[in-house]
Design an enzyme around this catalytic site. Structure first.
Site, PDB file in Angstrom:
ATOM      1  N   ARG A  22       0.849  -1.080   0.027  1.00 11.21           N
ATOM      2  CA  ARG A  22       0.120   0.010   0.168  1.00 11.21           C
ATOM      3  C   ARG A  22       0.888   1.153   0.171  1.00 11.21           C
ATOM      4  O   ARG A  22       2.035   1.215   0.579  1.00 11.21           O
ATOM      5  CB  ARG A  22      -1.017   0.121   1.193  1.00 11.21           C
ATOM      6  CG  ARG A  22      -2.169  -1.025   1.161  1.00 11.21           C
ATOM      7  CD  ARG A  22      -2.953  -0.510   0.001  1.00 11.21           C
ATOM      8  NE  ARG A  22      -4.231  -1.377  -0.122  1.00 11.21           N
ATOM      9  CZ  ARG A  22      -4.360  -2.177  -0.873  1.00 11.21           C
ATOM     10  NH1 ARG A  22      -3.409  -2.711  -1.774  1.00 11.21           N
ATOM     11  NH2 ARG A  22      -5.479  -3.069  -1.117  1.00 11.21           N
ATOM     12  N   ASP A  82       4.499   0.200  -7.115  1.00  7.59           N
ATOM     13  CA  ASP A  82       3.347  -0.240  -7.785  1.00  7.59           C
ATOM     14  C   ASP A  82       2.310   0.560  -7.056  1.00  7.59           C
ATOM     15  O   ASP A  82       1.152   0.590  -7.591  1.00  7.59           O
ATOM     16  CB  ASP A  82       2.993  -1.541  -8.047  1.00  7.59           C
ATOM     17  CG  ASP A  82       1.895  -2.259  -8.782  1.00  7.59           C
ATOM     18  OD1 ASP A  82       1.733  -1.507  -9.871  1.00  7.59           O
ATOM     19  OD2 ASP A  82       1.201  -2.801  -8.395  1.00  7.59           O
ATOM     20  N   GLU A 129      -2.366   7.728  -4.513  1.00 10.02           N
ATOM     21  CA  GLU A 129      -2.792   7.215  -5.794  1.00 10.02           C
ATOM     22  C   GLU A 129      -4.411   7.711  -6.235  1.00 10.02           C
ATOM     23  O   GLU A 129      -4.677   7.585  -7.471  1.00 10.02           O
ATOM     24  CB  GLU A 129      -2.393   6.030  -6.144  1.00 10.02           C
ATOM     25  CG  GLU A 129      -3.357   5.012  -5.195  1.00 10.02           C
ATOM     26  CD  GLU A 129      -2.857   3.582  -5.335  1.00 10.02           C
ATOM     27  OE1 GLU A 129      -3.631   2.722  -5.564  1.00 10.02           O
ATOM     28  OE2 GLU A 129      -1.743   3.271  -4.861  1.00 10.02           O
ATOM     29  N   HIS A 135      -0.470   0.265 -10.084  1.00  8.38           N
ATOM     30  CA  HIS A 135      -1.126  -0.601  -8.984  1.00  8.38           C
ATOM     31  C   HIS A 135      -1.510  -1.707  -9.933  1.00  8.38           C
ATOM     32  O   HIS A 135      -2.778  -2.241  -9.634  1.00  8.38           O
ATOM     33  CB  HIS A 135      -2.384   0.145  -8.242  1.00  8.38           C
ATOM     34  CG  HIS A 135      -2.727  -0.506  -7.072  1.00  8.38           C
ATOM     35  ND1 HIS A 135      -3.227   0.032  -5.980  1.00  8.38           N
ATOM     36  CD2 HIS A 135      -2.939  -1.924  -6.611  1.00  8.38           C
ATOM     37  CE1 HIS A 135      -3.341  -0.802  -4.906  1.00  8.38           C
ATOM     38  NE2 HIS A 135      -3.401  -1.748  -5.476  1.00  8.38           N
TER      39      HIS A 135
END
Length: 344
Positions: A246, A270, A275, A307
């Site tokens: 996360r 990622d 985000e 992500h």
């Protein structure tokens, strides 16, 4: 208690929020075996959009929704009886408020540990060996290999923070590369502890000794900004940092300072702390309003993906199947398997 037995209803209505094209086809295919009435929405679930679920039995939420108390109260008012998360993470949900309003929250605890762990390895390899840079160069007919030097993973020390299902797969892959693996977790797994070249250590020791650090813990109060200025100061100089967990596990501003000072050798991310509203969207014609993310993108030793660690056909199928099975179980019994339920 349920006000009306679900078994008397022939069809349950599920409203999906923040739906993306890559998952619609999978859910529609899997739903042929369940027969639910599914309504896909592309808007995020918030207190302002919760009313769109009026008349639905279940809402299905994704990771960037904002399921706070105001949202949950609105869902309750509109008759929603179950919040089904099509994710393993649940930090976007106020589960205390959900309990207060009597709406169970379920999730997909282990849709594909291999998908995320393998992607983390891919990020690490690309960051270390500059594969992404070489790809772009060659497409511009630049075949120079200057500036593409990496290092052998064999013989290096890899620190793994979080040894759950994903972390365990990542550990085994790193072990196969010939790495020494240091693990930090609240609980020591006997199976992991017995592996050759793998040992449990304190967080400080892991930071000081690791050439690579990979994050695989859930986001909660104790892991929020786990990688901060203090942690980065303790890190081995030039170490690589990988995050497929996360975004808020890493304090972005501290990461930028670590990169500027060259304390950190590189970062592969990622996920990103802010985000929401950026990842999963095409902003190519709009530009980026997030100055912190824009700054991270300027570093040549930072690799950012949007992500996608979970994005395999196997994972999507497991997410869809598990989610709809949970809804079916709730329809029949008014309950969901304890392992899938989010609780305080």
């Amino acid at each position: 208690m349920l006000s009306e037995p679900f078994t008397k209803r022939k069809i349950m209505k599920i409203v999906f929020y923040d739906t993306h094209n890559f998952e619609k086809e999978v859910f529609e295919k899997i739903n042929t075996g369940f027969g639910f009435n599914i309504n896909f929405l592309d808007v995020r679930l918030t207190d302002l959009t919760a009313s769109l679920a009026k008349g639905a039995d279940v809402v299905c939420s994704f990771v960037n929704d904002k399921v706070d108390e105001a949202c949950i109260a609105n869902l309750k008012q509109n008759g929603v009886k179950l919040i089904a998360l099509r994710s393993a993470g649940f930090n976007h949900v106020d589960h205390v408020a959900a309990k207060k309003y009597g709406i169970p929250v379920c999730r997909v605890p282990g849709y594909s540990p291999n998908a995320v762990a393998e992607f983390a390895v891919g990020l690490l390899l690309s960051l270390n060996r500059k594969i992404h840079k070489s790809y772009l160069r060659v497409h511009e007919l630049n075949f120079s290999i200057d500036g593409l030097v990496g290092f052998d993973l064999n013989g290096k020390t890899v620190g793994v923070i979080g040894a759950g299902k994903i972390g365990k797969v990542f550990i085994r892959i790193m072990q196969a590369f010939g790495c020494r693996v240091l693990v930090n977790d609240l609980y020591e797994d006997p199976e992991i502890k017995s592996l050759s070249g793998v040992s449990y250590v304190s967080l400080d020791e892991l930071a000081k000794l690791s050439d690579v650090i990979s994050l695989h813990v859930p986001l909660n109060k104790s892991t929020f900004h786990l990688v901060n200025a203090e942690f980065i100061t303790k890190m081995k100089s030039k170490a690589l940092l990988v995050n497929t967990g996360r975004g808020a596990l890493i304090e972005a501003r501290a990461l930028i300072e670590g990169l500027k000072s060259k304390k950190i050798g590189g970062a592969a991310l990622d996920v990103y702390e802010e985000e929401e509203g950026v990842f999963f969207h095409d902003l190519s014609n709009q530009g980026l309003n997030d100055d912190t993310l824009a700054r991270l993108l300027t570093f040549p030793n930072v690799l950012i993906t949007s992500h996608q660690g979970f994005l395999t056909i196997e994972a999507l199928s497991n997410i869809a199947t598990t989610t709809l099975q949970s809804v079916q179980q709730f329809q029949k019994t008014g309950q969901v398997d304890a392992i899938k339920v989010v609780s305080s």
